[in-house]
Write a protein that holds these residues in place. Structure first.
Motif, PDB file in Angstrom:
ATOM      1  N   LYS A  54      57.904  47.345  52.921  1.00 20.23           N
ATOM      2  CA  LYS A  54      59.055  45.813  53.610  1.00 20.23           C
ATOM      3  C   LYS A  54      58.142  45.148  53.565  1.00 20.23           C
ATOM      4  O   LYS A  54      59.282  43.787  53.694  1.00 20.23           O
ATOM      5  N   GLN A 113      68.489  58.117  45.138  1.00 25.62           N
ATOM      6  CA  GLN A 113      68.704  57.448  46.505  1.00 25.62           C
ATOM      7  C   GLN A 113      67.419  56.641  46.603  1.00 25.62           C
ATOM      8  O   GLN A 113      66.909  55.117  47.459  1.00 25.62           O
ATOM      9  N   GLN A 114      66.246  57.428  46.794  1.00 25.39           N
ATOM     10  CA  GLN A 114      64.955  57.036  47.643  1.00 25.39           C
ATOM     11  C   GLN A 114      64.722  56.248  46.593  1.00 25.39           C
ATOM     12  O   GLN A 114      63.902  55.334  46.848  1.00 25.39           O
ATOM     13  N   SER A 141      66.174  52.756  46.507  1.00 25.92           N
ATOM     14  CA  SER A 141      66.081  52.014  47.777  1.00 25.92           C
ATOM     15  C   SER A 141      64.131  51.647  47.970  1.00 25.92           C
ATOM     16  O   SER A 141      64.164  50.136  47.923  1.00 25.92           O
ATOM     17  N   GLN A 152      64.068  48.106  44.995  1.00 23.66           N
ATOM     18  CA  GLN A 152      64.295  47.555  45.909  1.00 23.66           C
ATOM     19  C   GLN A 152      63.911  46.465  46.568  1.00 23.66           C
ATOM     20  O   GLN A 152      63.446  45.528  46.582  1.00 23.66           O
ATOM     21  N   ASP A 153      62.789  47.168  47.044  1.00 24.29           N
ATOM     22  CA  ASP A 153      61.465  46.753  47.772  1.00 24.29           C
ATOM     23  C   ASP A 153      60.555  46.144  46.627  1.00 24.29           C
ATOM     24  O   ASP A 153      59.669  45.467  47.288  1.00 24.29           O
TER      25      ASP A 153
END
Length: 214
Positions: free
Chosen positions: A102, A194-195, A198, A201-202
């Motif tokens: 992030k 899900q992980q 995510s 996306q990062d």
């Protein structure tokens, strides 16, 4: 005669020396021109590599919902749902967390290394769970996308002259033996996808940041 011969030899030596110096200068200039020409070319190759990686990341994000829909049909396990009530499964099943991406303060070599590590982690995780799933086609397509993106990031590392990340196999215990029933299998797939979404996306944001700074 001896003096004339000596003078002739001296002239020949001077001529050869001048020629060698001229050739050396030409070689240096040619080398410099090659380096100047190579820099924009390498930058163009890196730009194309980042674009391909970004496209693959988008493909993974678009394929995750299809894989989830095919593999998870238990009520309450929607891809968009919060994982709060299932957090205990993360530790109970031992689903490992990917590296953090992030922060935009990460250098390119750290970002690429973490991207490779995270992709390899999810590939190994989904390959393990796939053995217990009744719907393997969508997972196989998703795994192919992950493998392609990992290979593309490796190419970016080579273009940037960054040592490629060596994947550490068996970094976590096999998950499938701990999945005692169909519900746990679906929960494991649900949480893993899900992980992965995510994390990808990062990855997408990190690649955009690399593209902007390239």
């Amino acid at each position: 005669m001896g003096l004339n011969r000596l003078l002739e030899c001296s002239k020949i030596f001077d001529t050869l020396t001048t020629t060698m110096k001229f050739c050396l200068i030409l070689a240096v200039l040619r080398c410099c021109l090659t380096l100047v020409d190579a820099a924009p070319l390498q930058k163009q190759e890196m730009t194309r590599a980042v674009e391909r990686a970004t496209s693959l990341a988008k493909k993974i994000l678009s394929d995750v919902p299809a894989a989830h829909q095919a593999c998870v049909n238990t009520a309450g396990l929607a891809l968009s749902s919060e994982a709060g009530h299932l957090e205990f499964f993360l530790s109970d099943l031992g689903i490992p967390a990917p590296p953090v991406l992030k922060s935009e303060d990460l250098s390119m070599d750290v970002s690429l290394s973490r991207i490779v590590a995270g992709l390899d982690l999810h590939r190994d995780l989904l390959q393990d769970i796939r053995e217990r799933s009744s719907s393997t086609e969508e997972l196989s397509l998703l795994l192919a996308d992950i493998t392609d993106l990992s290979a593309q990031v490796h190419q970016m590392q080579q273009l940037a002259q960054i040592p490629s990340t060596v994947s550490q196999k068996a970094a976590f215990p096999a998950l499938s033996p701990r999945l005692s029933g169909d519900y746990q299998v679906q929960v494991a797939i649900h949480l893993s996808l899900q992980q992965l979404r995510s994390f990808t996306q990062d990855v997408f944001r990190s690649l955009r940041h690399i593209a902007a700074s390239n």
